[in-house]
Design an enzyme around this catalytic site. Structure first.
Site, PDB file in Angstrom:
ATOM      1  N   ASP A  24       0.839  -1.210   0.000  1.00  0.00           N
ATOM      2  CA  ASP A  24       0.000   0.000   0.000  1.00  0.00           C
ATOM      3  C   ASP A  24       0.869   1.253   0.000  1.00  0.00           C
ATOM      4  O   ASP A  24       0.717   2.123  -0.853  1.00  0.00           O
ATOM      5  CB  ASP A  24      -0.907   0.013   1.243  1.00  0.00           C
ATOM      6  CG  ASP A  24      -1.732  -1.248   1.349  1.00  0.00           C
ATOM      7  OD1 ASP A  24      -2.568  -1.477   0.485  1.00  0.00           O
ATOM      8  OD2 ASP A  24      -1.501  -2.035   2.300  1.00  0.00           O
ATOM      9  N   TYR A 207       6.086 -14.694   0.426  1.00  0.00           N
ATOM     10  CA  TYR A 207       5.395 -14.843   1.718  1.00  0.00           C
ATOM     11  C   TYR A 207       5.793 -16.125   2.428  1.00  0.00           C
ATOM     12  O   TYR A 207       5.486 -16.316   3.591  1.00  0.00           O
ATOM     13  CB  TYR A 207       3.876 -14.844   1.493  1.00  0.00           C
ATOM     14  CG  TYR A 207       3.352 -13.557   0.887  1.00  0.00           C
ATOM     15  CD1 TYR A 207       3.399 -12.366   1.603  1.00  0.00           C
ATOM     16  CD2 TYR A 207       2.821 -13.534  -0.390  1.00  0.00           C
ATOM     17  CE1 TYR A 207       2.922 -11.177   1.042  1.00  0.00           C
ATOM     18  CE2 TYR A 207       2.338 -12.360  -0.957  1.00  0.00           C
ATOM     19  CZ  TYR A 207       2.397 -11.181  -0.230  1.00  0.00           C
ATOM     20  OH  TYR A 207       1.933 -10.004  -0.783  1.00  0.00           O
ATOM     21  N   GLN A 267      13.536   1.594  -1.795  1.00  0.00           N
ATOM     22  CA  GLN A 267      12.853   1.257  -3.067  1.00  0.00           C
ATOM     23  C   GLN A 267      13.755   1.370  -4.313  1.00  0.00           C
ATOM     24  O   GLN A 267      13.785   0.433  -5.121  1.00  0.00           O
ATOM     25  CB  GLN A 267      11.614   2.132  -3.244  1.00  0.00           C
ATOM     26  CG  GLN A 267      10.335   1.424  -2.879  1.00  0.00           C
ATOM     27  CD  GLN A 267       9.099   2.265  -3.179  1.00  0.00           C
ATOM     28  OE1 GLN A 267       9.170   3.461  -3.451  1.00  0.00           O
ATOM     29  NE2 GLN A 267       7.946   1.629  -3.137  1.00  0.00           N
ATOM     30  N   ARG A 283       6.302 -10.648  -4.882  1.00  0.00           N
ATOM     31  CA  ARG A 283       5.010 -10.918  -4.249  1.00  0.00           C
ATOM     32  C   ARG A 283       4.182  -9.635  -4.279  1.00  0.00           C
ATOM     33  O   ARG A 283       4.705  -8.553  -4.536  1.00  0.00           O
ATOM     34  CB  ARG A 283       5.229 -11.381  -2.812  1.00  0.00           C
ATOM     35  CG  ARG A 283       5.736 -10.261  -1.929  1.00  0.00           C
ATOM     36  CD  ARG A 283       5.968 -10.694  -0.492  1.00  0.00           C
ATOM     37  NE  ARG A 283       5.764  -9.564   0.403  1.00  0.00           N
ATOM     38  CZ  ARG A 283       6.125  -9.537   1.663  1.00  0.00           C
ATOM     39  NH1 ARG A 283       6.709 -10.581   2.202  1.00  0.00           N
ATOM     40  NH2 ARG A 283       5.881  -8.477   2.414  1.00  0.00           N
ATOM     41  N   GLY A 284       2.907  -9.751  -3.965  1.00  0.00           N
ATOM     42  CA  GLY A 284       2.087  -8.537  -3.852  1.00  0.00           C
ATOM     43  C   GLY A 284       1.956  -7.808  -5.182  1.00  0.00           C
ATOM     44  O   GLY A 284       2.229  -8.352  -6.247  1.00  0.00           O
ATOM     45  N   GLU A 285       1.507  -6.566  -5.118  1.00  0.00           N
ATOM     46  CA  GLU A 285       1.175  -5.819  -6.335  1.00  0.00           C
ATOM     47  C   GLU A 285       2.287  -4.933  -6.830  1.00  0.00           C
ATOM     48  O   GLU A 285       2.314  -4.579  -7.998  1.00  0.00           O
ATOM     49  CB  GLU A 285       0.038  -4.825  -6.105  1.00  0.00           C
ATOM     50  CG  GLU A 285      -1.069  -5.274  -5.331  1.00  0.00           C
ATOM     51  CD  GLU A 285      -2.342  -4.579  -5.762  1.00  0.00           C
ATOM     52  OE1 GLU A 285      -2.277  -3.507  -6.361  1.00  0.00           O
ATOM     53  OE2 GLU A 285      -3.387  -5.155  -5.501  1.00  0.00           O
ATOM     54  N   ASP A 286       3.139  -4.485  -5.934  1.00  0.00           N
ATOM     55  CA  ASP A 286       4.109  -3.500  -6.388  1.00  0.00           C
ATOM     56  C   ASP A 286       5.374  -4.168  -6.897  1.00  0.00           C
ATOM     57  O   ASP A 286       5.878  -3.824  -7.962  1.00  0.00           O
ATOM     58  CB  ASP A 286       4.438  -2.508  -5.268  1.00  0.00           C
ATOM     59  CG  ASP A 286       5.183  -1.303  -5.810  1.00  0.00           C
ATOM     60  OD1 ASP A 286       4.745  -0.752  -6.841  1.00  0.00           O
ATOM     61  OD2 ASP A 286       6.229  -0.936  -5.255  1.00  0.00           O
ATOM     62  N   SER A 287       5.894  -5.152  -6.159  1.00  0.00           N
ATOM     63  CA  SER A 287       7.150  -5.769  -6.610  1.00  0.00           C
ATOM     64  C   SER A 287       6.954  -6.514  -7.930  1.00  0.00           C
ATOM     65  O   SER A 287       7.876  -6.569  -8.745  1.00  0.00           O
ATOM     66  CB  SER A 287       7.736  -6.670  -5.526  1.00  0.00           C
ATOM     67  OG  SER A 287       6.785  -7.571  -5.042  1.00  0.00           O
TER      68      SER A 287
HETATM   69  O1  TRH Z   1       4.628  -6.146   0.842  1.00  0.00           O
HETATM   70  P1  TRH Z   1       3.641  -6.763  -0.055  1.00  0.00           P
HETATM   71  O2  TRH Z   1       3.293  -8.144   0.238  1.00  0.00           O
HETATM   72  O3  TRH Z   1       2.350  -5.862  -0.056  1.00  0.00           O
HETATM   73  C1  TRH Z   1       1.038  -6.410  -0.141  1.00  0.00           C
HETATM   74  C2  TRH Z   1       0.551  -6.360  -1.546  1.00  0.00           C
HETATM   75  O4  TRH Z   1       0.627  -5.100  -2.141  1.00  0.00           O
HETATM   76  C3  TRH Z   1      -0.874  -6.810  -1.589  1.00  0.00           C
HETATM   77  O5  TRH Z   1      -1.322  -6.813  -2.902  1.00  0.00           O
HETATM   78  C4  TRH Z   1      -1.683  -5.902  -0.723  1.00  0.00           C
HETATM   79  O6  TRH Z   1      -3.006  -6.184  -0.828  1.00  0.00           O
HETATM   80  C5  TRH Z   1      -1.165  -6.077   0.679  1.00  0.00           C
HETATM   81  O7  TRH Z   1       0.197  -5.675   0.709  1.00  0.00           O
HETATM   82  C6  TRH Z   1      -1.953  -5.301   1.661  1.00  0.00           C
HETATM   83  O8  TRH Z   1       4.188  -6.760  -1.567  1.00  0.00           O
HETATM   84  P2  TRH Z   1       4.432  -5.599  -2.623  1.00  0.00           P
HETATM   85  O9  TRH Z   1       3.137  -5.076  -3.129  1.00  0.00           O
HETATM   86  O10 TRH Z   1       5.339  -6.114  -3.616  1.00  0.00           O
HETATM   87  O11 TRH Z   1       5.135  -4.445  -1.824  1.00  0.00           O
HETATM   88  C7  TRH Z   1       6.453  -4.508  -1.402  1.00  0.00           C
HETATM   89  C8  TRH Z   1       7.075  -3.129  -1.439  1.00  0.00           C
HETATM   90  O12 TRH Z   1       8.331  -3.154  -0.796  1.00  0.00           O
HETATM   91  C9  TRH Z   1       7.337  -2.658  -2.856  1.00  0.00           C
HETATM   92  O13 TRH Z   1       7.106  -1.254  -2.921  1.00  0.00           O
HETATM   93  C10 TRH Z   1       8.796  -2.937  -3.073  1.00  0.00           C
HETATM   94  C11 TRH Z   1       9.325  -2.662  -1.698  1.00  0.00           C
HETATM   95  N1  TRH Z   1      10.593  -3.298  -1.350  1.00  0.00           N
HETATM   96  C12 TRH Z   1      11.660  -2.467  -1.064  1.00  0.00           C
HETATM   97  O14 TRH Z   1      11.543  -1.233  -1.159  1.00  0.00           O
HETATM   98  N2  TRH Z   1      12.832  -3.044  -0.664  1.00  0.00           N
HETATM   99  C13 TRH Z   1      13.012  -4.381  -0.578  1.00  0.00           C
HETATM  100  O15 TRH Z   1      14.127  -4.851  -0.227  1.00  0.00           O
HETATM  101  C14 TRH Z   1      11.908  -5.216  -0.913  1.00  0.00           C
HETATM  102  C15 TRH Z   1      12.066  -6.705  -0.840  1.00  0.00           C
HETATM  103  C16 TRH Z   1      10.712  -4.641  -1.283  1.00  0.00           C
END
Ligand code: TRH
Length: 398
Positions: A24, A207, A267, A283-287
């Site tokens: 988010d 996860y 990031q 995983r998730g939406e952003d990565s």
């Molecule tokens: O952390 P997430 O599992 O977030 C999840 C998903 O967005 C899911 O869809 C949502 O519904 C839930 O949260 C509530 O995975 P995501 O989306 O990939 O987000 C990870 C963020 O962390 C992304 O912006 C990339 C960042 N990141 C870093 O900045 N540094 C890192 O070393 C890593 C591994 C990730």
């Protein structure tokens, strides 16, 4: 409270509630930065969890109620009930975004309704490749309690949606990084790794998986040396429980496989990691979207939802992603994704998948090009706002 003046530039407020993990805030933070840097918009990002924010952005001070980071005004949005007067004194922006299913406070909605002209109210939705999204993107939903309309804005994988987040200079930045072997080497050194020692470098942001061992076994027997980098977090904890040696060694050696737990990166550095690896588990939406831009093969572990709703979303993504793949390749990719997301045994599917890595890499370059042709989400949002907004002098001058 920051004093907002109704003057240039336009002001947008983005409300972000951190439900879980980092997606988010990850998405809201990227969008905020981009609106400031590329569109000259004044952005106030209201977020309820500064501690999670700190993980992806080391410049954040988690105790400050307000701060400016990279040009974005970051405001702590307290979770506890806030005196309605607080919101009455908080001037509504020109555009207000409720991000990722959060709900803006009722007192603030009243404040929006009082403003003349009222702000454009947008609901930035979760990412899905499901077809119904195309029909809902851009629709308005009347909000009778305040007599305002709220518009739905959906990210997505085709031009009937709002597209995906990427910065204008992103590809140039990634390409100049990967083309500069000294910069790549320095990057690996900072992570305590000699990158050139490994034939297959894998980043593993996931996860967790009940049969992760079946994959690790395969990597231990791989023809060349394999490096698996695991960022701090739940999977790293799971691995440490399984291999307590990880507590006292920098690098765990298992046959051909080296496992290293690395810090959670800021990031922009995570983007570099994705570009430097040969394969990215995300995983998730952003990565998942950042893995697209890195142009390397990736594997997505989708965020789990009740009643396996996530599997419908996963299939929709696979259908869209695989649409132009040769059928045999699409099948291999699909099988590996499904085993990864269903906690299945991974031995056989990994063997098939790993043989196709060069083909997947080549396909991903084309897929990336196709997605980028839909325009980036921030620009599409600005465009949408321009069309929907009762054009104010501020807006027309941008
Ligand atoms: O952390 P997430 O599992 O977030 C999840 C998903 O967005 C899911 O869809 C949502 O519904 C839930 O949260 C509530 O995975 P995501 O989306 O990939 O987000 C990870 C963020 O962390 C992304 O912006 C990339 C960042 N990141 C870093 O900045 N540094 C890192 O070393 C890593 C591994 C990730």
């Amino acid at each position: 409270m920051l004093n907002q003046q109704k003057a240039q530039p336009q002001c947008w407020q983005i409300f972000c509630s951190v439900v879980d993990n980092f997606g988010d805030i990850g998405i809201c933070w990227r969008l905020s930065r981009q609106l400031v840097a590329e569109h000259g918009i004044r952005v106030q990002l209201l977020v309820d969890d500064l501690t999670s924010f700190l993980q992806i952005c080391p410049q954040i001070s988690p105790t400050l109620a307000q701060q400016v980071v990279l040009g974005v005004e970051v405001l702590h949005w307290p979770n506890e009930p806030v005196d309605p007067l607080h919101w009455q004194q908080f001037p509504a922006a020109d555009v207000v975004i409720e991000a990722l299913a959060c709900t803006i406070p009722a007192a603030y909605q009243q404040q929006m309704a009082r403003q003349q002209p009222p702000p454009l109210w947008l609901n930035l939705e979760y990412l899905s490749a499901e077809q119904w999204v195309e029909g809902c993107h851009g629709l308005s939903s009347p909000q009778p309690q305040v007599a305002l309309d709220k518009f739905f804005f959906f990210p997505g994988f085709n031009n009937k949606t709002g597209g995906l987040l990427y910065e204008q200079q992103l590809l140039t930045r990634l390409q100049s990084f990967t083309a500069d072997s000294a910069a790549v080497q320095r990057f690996w050194q900072q992570l305590g790794v000699n990158g050139s020692e490994y034939q297959l470098k894998i980043s593993m942001f996931a996860y967790g998986h009940q049969q992760l061992d079946s994959l690790l076994q395969q990597w231990q027997q791989h023809a060349g040396r394999v490096l698996c980098l695991v960022p701090h977090g739940e999977l790293a904890n799971e691995l440490t429980r399984q291999y307590p040696e990880l507590l006292c060694t920098d690098m765990l050696q298992l046959g051909q496989l080296s496992i290293k737990v690395i810090p959670f990166l800021a990031q922009p550095d995570y983007d570099l990691l994705l570009a430097a690896c040969d394969l990215n588990f995300v995983r998730g939406e952003d990565s998942i979207i950042r893995a697209h831009w890195a142009g390397r093969p990736f594997v997505w572990q989708i965020y789990r939802q009740q009643q396996a709703a996530h599997l419908i979303k996963l299939q929709a993504f696979l259908d869209s992603y695989g649409q132009q793949m040769p059928a045999a390749l699409a099948q291999v990719v699909q099988q590996f994704y499904l085993s990864w997301n269903n906690d299945d045994y991974l031995g056989t599917t990994w063997r098939d998948f790993s043989q196709q890595l060069p083909q997947i890499a080549a396909y991903n370059q084309l897929w990336r090009q196709q997605l980028m042709a839909n325009g980036d989400l921030a620009s599409n949002l600005v465009h949408f706002a321009k069309k929907k907004f009762i054009i104010t002098p501020n807006f027309s001058q941008q």
